[in-house]
Design an enzyme around this catalytic site. Sequence first.
Site, PDB file in Angstrom:
ATOM      1  N   SER A  58       0.789  -1.232   0.000  1.00  0.00           N
ATOM      2  CA  SER A  58       0.000   0.000   0.000  1.00  0.00           C
ATOM      3  C   SER A  58       0.827   1.290   0.000  1.00  0.00           C
ATOM      4  O   SER A  58       0.246   2.377  -0.029  1.00  0.00           O
ATOM      5  CB  SER A  58      -0.958   0.021   1.198  1.00  0.00           C
ATOM      6  OG  SER A  58      -2.041  -0.843   0.979  1.00  0.00           O
ATOM      7  N   LYS A  61      -0.118   3.780  -2.587  1.00  0.00           N
ATOM      8  CA  LYS A  61      -1.142   4.816  -2.410  1.00  0.00           C
ATOM      9  C   LYS A  61      -0.549   6.210  -2.217  1.00  0.00           C
ATOM     10  O   LYS A  61      -1.264   7.205  -2.349  1.00  0.00           O
ATOM     11  CB  LYS A  61      -2.056   4.450  -1.242  1.00  0.00           C
ATOM     12  CG  LYS A  61      -2.875   3.184  -1.487  1.00  0.00           C
ATOM     13  CD  LYS A  61      -3.837   2.906  -0.341  1.00  0.00           C
ATOM     14  CE  LYS A  61      -4.688   1.676  -0.640  1.00  0.00           C
ATOM     15  NZ  LYS A  61      -4.270   0.497   0.080  1.00  0.00           N
ATOM     16  N   SER A 117      -6.182   3.042   4.814  1.00  0.00           N
ATOM     17  CA  SER A 117      -5.643   2.407   3.604  1.00  0.00           C
ATOM     18  C   SER A 117      -6.755   1.782   2.770  1.00  0.00           C
ATOM     19  O   SER A 117      -6.642   0.650   2.299  1.00  0.00           O
ATOM     20  CB  SER A 117      -4.587   1.353   3.965  1.00  0.00           C
ATOM     21  OG  SER A 117      -3.733   1.086   2.883  1.00  0.00           O
TER      22      SER A 117
END
Length: 278
Positions: A58, A61, A117
Amino acid sequence: MHIGGIFASAAVAVLVGVATPAYAAAKPDVGAKQAYVVDSAGTIHVGKRQTKKVPVASLVKVMTAYVVLREARLTDTVTITAADVRHAADNGATSAALRKGEKLTVEDLLYGLMLPSGADASNALARTYGPGKKAFIDKMNAAARQLGLADTHYTNADGLPTPARGGYSTAADQARLAQVALKNPTFTQVVSAKKHKVAKSADNRAHTWRNTNKLLERTDGVLGVKTGYTRAAGYCLLFAAERDGRQVVGVLLGDQNERRFTEAEELLDYVSEQIAAG
């Protein structure tokens, strides 16, 4: 006085007057498979396989947020679709608990993207600001090239291990991206928030999102930035903090869950001592 005593006293006086030399703190052991820590003066404090191309979960992101902040206005409204909700659920991903039909501002969705997230938030943002996810991924890769992230390639907006041959980056590239992203005050405000609340309205239900970055609770001056986990990437942490007038950015990839926060804290202490020592 005894002559021997005079010499003894003098010796003690000399010893007392001599400053004890300062010893540099030992560099912490880093258990992460890849690691990199650099400060805003350009000093590299830790480097461990920092140019190895690996999945970063993640941490992807961060680039998603970076592109959205270039493409959107914070007051833009995005309507959540069933596909956004399914994207997180079908992939067993973390989510911001969004529901079909909700209308949220880009600013709120950035918090939903970065704090819990949310893969549902990433899908909604990528779909809207490509427009379409493929076009958005193209924008992510174009931004990577513009920033000189030569060892980074994106295949989605959330870091999930799909398709089978997923994207990759390096610890050094992720640190560089964070340094650039943190120049945007909105990005810094989002990733440094411990929690964010969205009030219930006619367009959406109430949300309370808490930051998965435990480093924010453990030491002062932390600016965020992002946690991540997939089986392929292991536990990842991209972190930043202010230390002695410098911004310190660190990356830990392929680590263990709780250890990444402990290691980050130890690394920040180590860098502080290094900076203070000159």
